[in-house]
Scaffold this motif. Structure first.
Motif, PDB file in Angstrom:
ATOM      1  N   GLY A  29      50.141  42.320  31.103  1.00 59.11           N
ATOM      2  CA  GLY A  29      49.964  43.548  31.868  1.00 59.11           C
ATOM      3  C   GLY A  29      49.305  44.604  31.003  1.00 59.11           C
ATOM      4  N   GLY A  30      49.278  45.819  31.503  1.00 60.44           N
ATOM      5  CA  GLY A  30      48.613  46.920  30.821  1.00 60.44           C
ATOM      6  C   GLY A  30      47.571  47.542  31.725  1.00 60.44           C
ATOM      7  N   ARG A  31      46.905  48.540  31.220  1.00 63.07           N
ATOM      8  CA  ARG A  31      45.882  49.239  31.997  1.00 63.07           C
ATOM      9  C   ARG A  31      44.521  48.627  31.707  1.00 63.07           C
ATOM     10  NH1 ARG A  31      45.993  55.656  32.978  1.00 63.07           N
ATOM     11  NH2 ARG A  31      47.968  54.918  33.828  1.00 63.07           N
ATOM     12  N   LEU A  32      43.774  48.301  32.764  1.00 61.30           N
ATOM     13  CA  LEU A  32      42.495  47.590  32.630  1.00 61.30           C
ATOM     14  C   LEU A  32      41.403  48.356  33.360  1.00 61.30           C
ATOM     15  CD1 LEU A  32      41.853  43.799  32.953  1.00 61.30           C
ATOM     16  CD2 LEU A  32      40.523  45.347  34.375  1.00 61.30           C
ATOM     17  N   LEU A  33      40.260  48.520  32.696  1.00 57.06           N
ATOM     18  CA  LEU A  33      39.071  49.122  33.298  1.00 57.06           C
ATOM     19  C   LEU A  33      38.063  48.032  33.609  1.00 57.06           C
ATOM     20  CD1 LEU A  33      37.241  51.459  34.155  1.00 57.06           C
ATOM     21  CD2 LEU A  33      36.558  51.711  31.758  1.00 57.06           C
ATOM     22  N   ASP A  34      37.718  47.903  34.877  1.00 55.72           N
ATOM     23  CA  ASP A  34      36.738  46.921  35.352  1.00 55.72           C
ATOM     24  C   ASP A  34      35.420  47.657  35.561  1.00 55.72           C
ATOM     25  OD1 ASP A  34      35.288  44.943  36.601  1.00 55.72           O
ATOM     26  OD2 ASP A  34      36.812  44.481  38.108  1.00 55.72           O
ATOM     27  N   PHE A  35      34.516  47.539  34.576  1.00 54.78           N
ATOM     28  CA  PHE A  35      33.240  48.246  34.628  1.00 54.78           C
ATOM     29  C   PHE A  35      32.236  47.402  35.403  1.00 54.78           C
ATOM     30  CE2 PHE A  35      29.030  49.372  33.181  1.00 54.78           C
ATOM     31  CZ  PHE A  35      29.072  50.764  33.214  1.00 54.78           C
ATOM     32  N   GLY A  36      31.749  47.944  36.522  1.00 56.20           N
ATOM     33  CA  GLY A  36      30.895  47.169  37.412  1.00 56.20           C
ATOM     34  C   GLY A  36      31.744  46.239  38.255  1.00 56.20           C
ATOM     35  N   CYS A  37      32.760  46.809  38.892  1.00 56.53           N
ATOM     36  CA  CYS A  37      33.798  46.008  39.551  1.00 56.53           C
ATOM     37  C   CYS A  37      33.326  45.343  40.836  1.00 56.53           C
ATOM     38  CB  CYS A  37      35.017  46.876  39.847  1.00 56.53           C
ATOM     39  SG  CYS A  37      34.729  48.211  41.048  1.00 56.53           S
ATOM     40  N   GLY A  38      32.177  45.750  41.389  1.00 62.43           N
ATOM     41  CA  GLY A  38      31.735  45.175  42.650  1.00 62.43           C
ATOM     42  C   GLY A  38      32.775  45.416  43.733  1.00 62.43           C
ATOM     43  N   ASN A  39      33.063  44.396  44.507  1.00 64.25           N
ATOM     44  CA  ASN A  39      34.047  44.539  45.586  1.00 64.25           C
ATOM     45  C   ASN A  39      35.481  44.437  45.098  1.00 64.25           C
ATOM     46  OD1 ASN A  39      34.335  41.815  45.072  1.00 64.25           O
ATOM     47  ND2 ASN A  39      33.484  41.118  47.024  1.00 64.25           N
ATOM     48  N   GLY A  40      35.646  44.334  43.776  1.00 66.47           N
ATOM     49  CA  GLY A  40      36.980  44.393  43.188  1.00 66.47           C
ATOM     50  C   GLY A  40      37.708  43.075  43.090  1.00 66.47           C
ATOM     51  N   VAL A  41      37.018  41.952  43.266  1.00 64.77           N
ATOM     52  CA  VAL A  41      37.714  40.671  43.296  1.00 64.77           C
ATOM     53  C   VAL A  41      38.400  40.356  41.963  1.00 64.77           C
ATOM     54  CG1 VAL A  41      35.712  39.257  42.654  1.00 64.77           C
ATOM     55  CG2 VAL A  41      37.533  38.263  44.039  1.00 64.77           C
ATOM     56  N   HIS A  42      37.784  40.728  40.834  1.00 62.28           N
ATOM     57  CA  HIS A  42      38.434  40.471  39.553  1.00 62.28           C
ATOM     58  C   HIS A  42      39.559  41.463  39.283  1.00 62.28           C
ATOM     59  CE1 HIS A  42      34.606  38.186  38.628  1.00 62.28           C
ATOM     60  NE2 HIS A  42      35.571  37.302  38.493  1.00 62.28           N
ATOM     61  N   SER A  43      39.389  42.705  39.700  1.00 59.93           N
ATOM     62  CA  SER A  43      40.500  43.651  39.599  1.00 59.93           C
ATOM     63  C   SER A  43      41.698  43.165  40.397  1.00 59.93           C
ATOM     64  CB  SER A  43      40.068  45.038  40.098  1.00 59.93           C
ATOM     65  OG  SER A  43      39.207  45.665  39.180  1.00 59.93           O
ATOM     66  N   LYS A  44      41.436  42.646  41.575  1.00 58.10           N
ATOM     67  CA  LYS A  44      42.517  42.124  42.420  1.00 58.10           C
ATOM     68  C   LYS A  44      43.227  40.966  41.728  1.00 58.10           C
ATOM     69  CE  LYS A  44      43.408  40.786  47.222  1.00 58.10           C
ATOM     70  NZ  LYS A  44      42.776  40.532  48.550  1.00 58.10           N
ATOM     71  N   TYR A  45      42.450  40.102  41.070  1.00 57.18           N
ATOM     72  CA  TYR A  45      43.040  38.986  40.327  1.00 57.18           C
ATOM     73  C   TYR A  45      43.945  39.511  39.214  1.00 57.18           C
ATOM     74  CZ  TYR A  45      43.291  35.135  36.961  1.00 57.18           C
ATOM     75  OH  TYR A  45      43.724  34.192  36.069  1.00 57.18           O
ATOM     76  N   PHE A  46      43.456  40.461  38.430  1.00 63.12           N
ATOM     77  CA  PHE A  46      44.255  40.987  37.324  1.00 63.12           C
ATOM     78  C   PHE A  46      45.455  41.803  37.823  1.00 63.12           C
ATOM     79  CE2 PHE A  46      40.335  40.232  34.796  1.00 63.12           C
ATOM     80  CZ  PHE A  46      40.906  39.489  33.780  1.00 63.12           C
TER      81      PHE A  46
END
Length: 237
Positions: free
Chosen positions: A52-69
Protein backbone atom coordinates in the motif's frame (compact mmCIF):
# COMPACT_ATOMS: atom_id res chain seq x y z
CA UNK A 1 15.16 9.53 -43.17
CA UNK A 2 15.95 13.24 -43.05
CA UNK A 3 18.71 14.88 -41.03
CA UNK A 4 17.98 16.50 -37.67
CA UNK A 5 15.68 19.49 -38.05
CA UNK A 6 15.08 22.52 -35.87
CA UNK A 7 11.80 23.59 -37.45
CA UNK A 8 8.38 21.97 -37.82
CA UNK A 9 8.54 20.61 -34.29
CA UNK A 10 5.36 18.95 -33.06
CA UNK A 11 3.19 20.97 -30.72
CA UNK A 12 2.01 19.45 -27.40
CA UNK A 13 -1.58 20.23 -28.35
CA UNK A 14 -1.32 17.81 -31.30
CA UNK A 15 -0.93 14.83 -28.99
CA UNK A 16 -3.57 16.17 -26.61
CA UNK A 17 -6.19 16.58 -29.34
CA UNK A 18 -5.36 13.18 -30.84
CA UNK A 19 -5.82 11.37 -27.54
CA UNK A 20 -8.99 13.28 -26.68
CA UNK A 21 -10.44 12.01 -29.95
CA UNK A 22 -9.24 8.46 -29.29
CA UNK A 23 -10.81 8.28 -25.85
CA UNK A 24 -14.07 9.68 -27.12
CA UNK A 25 -14.08 6.82 -29.66
CA UNK A 26 -13.53 4.15 -27.01
CA UNK A 27 -9.72 3.98 -26.81
CA UNK A 28 -8.13 2.77 -23.60
CA UNK A 29 -7.19 -0.37 -21.72
CA UNK A 30 -9.92 -2.36 -20.03
CA UNK A 31 -7.48 -4.53 -18.06
CA UNK A 32 -4.03 -3.76 -16.59
CA UNK A 33 -1.03 -4.60 -18.76
CA UNK A 34 0.62 -7.95 -18.06
CA UNK A 35 4.04 -6.40 -17.46
CA UNK A 36 2.54 -4.14 -14.79
CA UNK A 37 0.97 -7.08 -12.97
CA UNK A 38 4.22 -9.06 -13.13
CA UNK A 39 6.29 -6.16 -11.81
CA UNK A 40 3.84 -5.61 -8.98
CA UNK A 41 3.80 -9.28 -7.96
CA UNK A 42 7.52 -9.96 -8.37
CA UNK A 43 9.08 -6.65 -7.33
CA UNK A 44 6.63 -4.43 -5.47
CA UNK A 45 4.93 -7.10 -3.35
CA UNK A 46 7.45 -9.96 -3.12
CA UNK A 47 10.84 -8.20 -3.20
CA UNK A 48 10.00 -4.81 -1.68
CA UNK A 49 7.05 -5.75 0.49
CA UNK A 50 4.88 -2.91 -0.78
CA UNK A 51 1.31 -3.54 0.31
CA UNK A 52 0.00 0.00 0.00
CA UNK A 53 0.94 3.66 0.16
CA UNK A 54 0.27 6.73 -1.91
CA UNK A 55 0.79 6.32 -5.67
CA UNK A 56 0.90 8.90 -8.47
CA UNK A 57 -0.15 7.57 -11.88
CA UNK A 58 1.33 10.02 -14.39
CA UNK A 59 -0.55 9.73 -17.68
CA UNK A 60 -3.24 7.59 -16.07
CA UNK A 61 -5.52 7.42 -19.12
CA UNK A 62 -8.87 5.95 -18.12
CA UNK A 63 -7.37 4.89 -14.81
CA UNK A 64 -7.20 1.14 -15.36
CA UNK A 65 -3.80 0.81 -13.65
CA UNK A 66 -4.81 3.09 -10.80
CA UNK A 67 -7.85 0.89 -10.31
CA UNK A 68 -5.60 -2.18 -10.21
CA UNK A 69 -3.32 -0.62 -7.58
CA UNK A 70 -6.30 0.61 -5.57
CA UNK A 71 -7.37 -3.02 -5.35
CA UNK A 72 -3.95 -3.78 -3.84
CA UNK A 73 -4.37 -1.20 -1.09
CA UNK A 74 -2.78 1.88 -2.67
CA UNK A 75 -4.19 5.40 -2.41
CA UNK A 76 -3.97 6.49 -6.06
CA UNK A 77 -3.89 9.89 -7.73
CA UNK A 78 -3.84 10.21 -11.52
CA UNK A 79 -3.17 12.96 -14.05
CA UNK A 80 -3.66 13.02 -17.82
CA UNK A 81 -3.90 15.54 -20.67
CA UNK A 82 -6.91 13.78 -22.25
CA UNK A 83 -10.10 15.18 -20.77
CA UNK A 84 -12.13 12.21 -22.04
CA UNK A 85 -9.82 9.79 -20.26
CA UNK A 86 -10.02 11.72 -16.99
CA UNK A 87 -13.81 11.69 -17.11
CA UNK A 88 -13.65 7.90 -17.26
CA UNK A 89 -11.11 7.69 -14.44
CA UNK A 90 -13.16 10.00 -12.22
CA UNK A 91 -15.97 7.44 -12.16
CA UNK A 92 -14.01 5.50 -9.53
CA UNK A 93 -11.21 7.91 -8.56
CA UNK A 94 -13.29 11.05 -8.09
CA UNK A 95 -11.27 14.25 -7.66
CA UNK A 96 -8.05 12.23 -7.41
CA UNK A 97 -8.11 11.98 -11.22
CA UNK A 98 -6.94 15.38 -12.48
CA UNK A 99 -7.01 16.83 -15.97
CA UNK A 100 -3.83 18.79 -16.82
CA UNK A 101 -2.44 20.75 -19.73
CA UNK A 102 0.45 19.25 -21.77
CA UNK A 103 3.76 19.70 -19.95
CA UNK A 104 2.05 21.50 -17.05
CA UNK A 105 3.92 21.59 -13.75
CA UNK A 106 2.19 19.54 -11.07
CA UNK A 107 3.56 21.61 -8.18
CA UNK A 108 0.15 23.21 -7.62
CA UNK A 109 -1.41 19.79 -7.03
CA UNK A 110 1.22 17.81 -5.13
CA UNK A 111 3.96 18.37 -2.57
CA UNK A 112 7.54 17.20 -2.39
CA UNK A 113 7.94 13.82 -0.74
CA UNK A 114 4.23 12.99 -1.02
CA UNK A 115 4.28 9.63 -2.82
CA UNK A 116 5.56 6.16 -1.99
CA UNK A 117 5.37 5.24 -5.69
CA UNK A 118 5.48 7.30 -8.89
CA UNK A 119 4.25 5.31 -11.87
CA UNK A 120 4.13 6.12 -15.57
CA UNK A 121 3.36 3.47 -18.18
CA UNK A 122 3.74 4.12 -21.93
CA UNK A 123 3.56 7.91 -21.57
CA UNK A 124 6.87 9.66 -21.02
CA UNK A 125 8.31 8.95 -24.46
CA UNK A 126 5.90 11.42 -26.05
CA UNK A 127 7.90 14.28 -24.49
CA UNK A 128 10.90 16.05 -25.95
CA UNK A 129 14.20 15.97 -24.02
CA UNK A 130 13.65 19.26 -22.17
CA UNK A 131 10.10 18.49 -21.04
CA UNK A 132 11.03 14.92 -20.13
CA UNK A 133 13.90 16.09 -17.92
CA UNK A 134 11.62 18.58 -16.15
CA UNK A 135 8.96 15.93 -15.65
CA UNK A 136 11.38 13.37 -14.20
CA UNK A 137 12.75 16.02 -11.85
CA UNK A 138 9.25 16.78 -10.57
CA UNK A 139 8.39 13.12 -10.15
CA UNK A 140 11.62 12.65 -8.22
CA UNK A 141 10.74 15.59 -5.97
CA UNK A 142 7.27 14.15 -5.32
CA UNK A 143 8.75 10.79 -4.26
CA UNK A 144 9.40 10.11 -0.59
CA UNK A 145 12.96 9.21 0.39
CA UNK A 146 13.05 5.45 -0.01
CA UNK A 147 10.15 5.62 -2.48
CA UNK A 148 9.93 3.72 -5.75
CA UNK A 149 9.46 4.68 -9.39
CA UNK A 150 8.12 2.56 -12.25
CA UNK A 151 8.59 3.89 -15.79
CA UNK A 152 8.39 2.42 -19.28
CA UNK A 153 9.98 3.90 -22.40
CA UNK A 154 9.75 2.85 -26.05
CA UNK A 155 13.10 1.62 -27.34
CA UNK A 156 14.72 1.91 -30.72
CA UNK A 157 14.11 -1.84 -31.13
CA UNK A 158 10.39 -1.13 -31.37
CA UNK A 159 8.84 -1.55 -34.82
CA UNK A 160 7.85 2.13 -34.73
CA UNK A 161 11.49 2.95 -35.46
CA UNK A 162 10.90 1.53 -38.97
CA UNK A 163 8.42 4.32 -39.67
CA UNK A 164 10.51 7.37 -38.73
CA UNK A 165 10.19 10.10 -41.37
CA UNK A 166 11.94 12.94 -39.52
CA UNK A 167 14.17 13.37 -36.49
CA UNK A 168 14.31 16.55 -34.42
CA UNK A 169 17.04 18.07 -32.31
CA UNK A 170 14.73 17.99 -29.29
CA UNK A 171 14.93 14.17 -29.15
CA UNK A 172 11.62 13.39 -30.85
CA UNK A 173 11.13 11.43 -34.04
CA UNK A 174 8.12 11.75 -36.32
CA UNK A 175 6.38 8.41 -36.93
CA UNK A 176 3.90 7.99 -39.77
CA UNK A 177 1.77 4.84 -39.51
CA UNK A 178 -0.29 4.19 -42.63
CA UNK A 179 -1.33 0.55 -42.32
CA UNK A 180 -3.27 -0.72 -39.31
CA UNK A 181 -3.30 2.48 -37.25
CA UNK A 182 -3.34 5.33 -39.80
CA UNK A 183 -1.88 8.04 -37.57
CA UNK A 184 1.11 10.29 -37.05
CA UNK A 185 2.83 10.39 -33.68
CA UNK A 186 6.10 11.63 -32.14
CA UNK A 187 8.35 9.38 -30.06
CA UNK A 188 11.46 9.92 -27.94
CA UNK A 189 13.21 6.56 -28.37
CA UNK A 190 15.57 5.06 -25.79
CA UNK A 191 18.73 3.71 -27.43
CA UNK A 192 20.09 1.40 -24.72
CA UNK A 193 20.26 0.78 -20.97
CA UNK A 194 22.81 3.55 -20.34
CA UNK A 195 20.55 6.02 -22.11
CA UNK A 196 17.65 4.80 -19.95
CA UNK A 197 19.57 5.28 -16.70
CA UNK A 198 20.64 8.75 -17.77
CA UNK A 199 17.06 9.81 -18.49
CA UNK A 200 15.84 8.66 -15.07
CA UNK A 201 18.72 9.93 -12.96
CA UNK A 202 18.76 10.75 -10.06
CA UNK A 203 16.63 7.67 -9.28
CA UNK A 204 18.91 4.77 -8.41
CA UNK A 205 18.08 1.77 -10.65
CA UNK A 206 16.82 -1.35 -8.90
CA UNK A 207 15.77 -3.29 -11.99
CA UNK A 208 16.01 -2.69 -15.72
CA UNK A 209 14.01 -4.94 -17.99
CA UNK A 210 11.81 -4.93 -21.04
CA UNK A 211 8.63 -6.34 -22.49
CA UNK A 212 8.04 -7.19 -26.11
CA UNK A 213 4.74 -8.30 -27.59
CA UNK A 214 4.15 -8.59 -31.33
CA UNK A 215 5.39 -10.95 -34.00
CA UNK A 216 8.97 -11.98 -34.70
CA UNK A 217 10.52 -10.96 -38.02
CA UNK A 218 7.57 -8.69 -38.81
CA UNK A 219 8.59 -5.20 -39.96
CA UNK A 220 5.00 -3.93 -40.05
CA UNK A 221 3.09 -2.20 -37.24
CA UNK A 222 2.49 -5.70 -35.85
CA UNK A 223 6.20 -6.20 -35.20
CA UNK A 224 8.22 -5.70 -32.03
CA UNK A 225 6.62 -3.59 -29.28
CA UNK A 226 9.89 -3.47 -27.33
CA UNK A 227 9.71 -1.15 -24.30
CA UNK A 228 12.26 -0.75 -21.52
CA UNK A 229 11.11 -1.01 -17.92
CA UNK A 230 12.89 1.07 -15.29
CA UNK A 231 12.24 0.44 -11.60
CA UNK A 232 14.22 2.75 -9.36
CA UNK A 233 14.46 4.17 -5.87
CA UNK A 234 14.92 7.57 -4.29
CA UNK A 235 17.66 7.07 -1.78
CA UNK A 236 17.70 8.52 1.70
CA UNK A 237 20.14 11.40 1.99
Amino acid sequence: MNNLRQTDRPLPTESSAAYDKKYEEGYGLQYPDGHVIRCYERVFRYELGLSGGRLLDFGCGNGVHSKYFMGKGFDCYGVDIAAGAIRQAQVFMGEKAIWIQPNQSLKRFFSDGEFDVVFSNQVLYYMNDTDLNKCVKELYDFTKPGGICFFTMMSSYNCYSNFVTEEYENGLSKIVLDHRLHETTYINFIKDEEHLKKVFAPFVPLHIGYYDYGFLHDDSENGSSHHYIFIGKKEFK
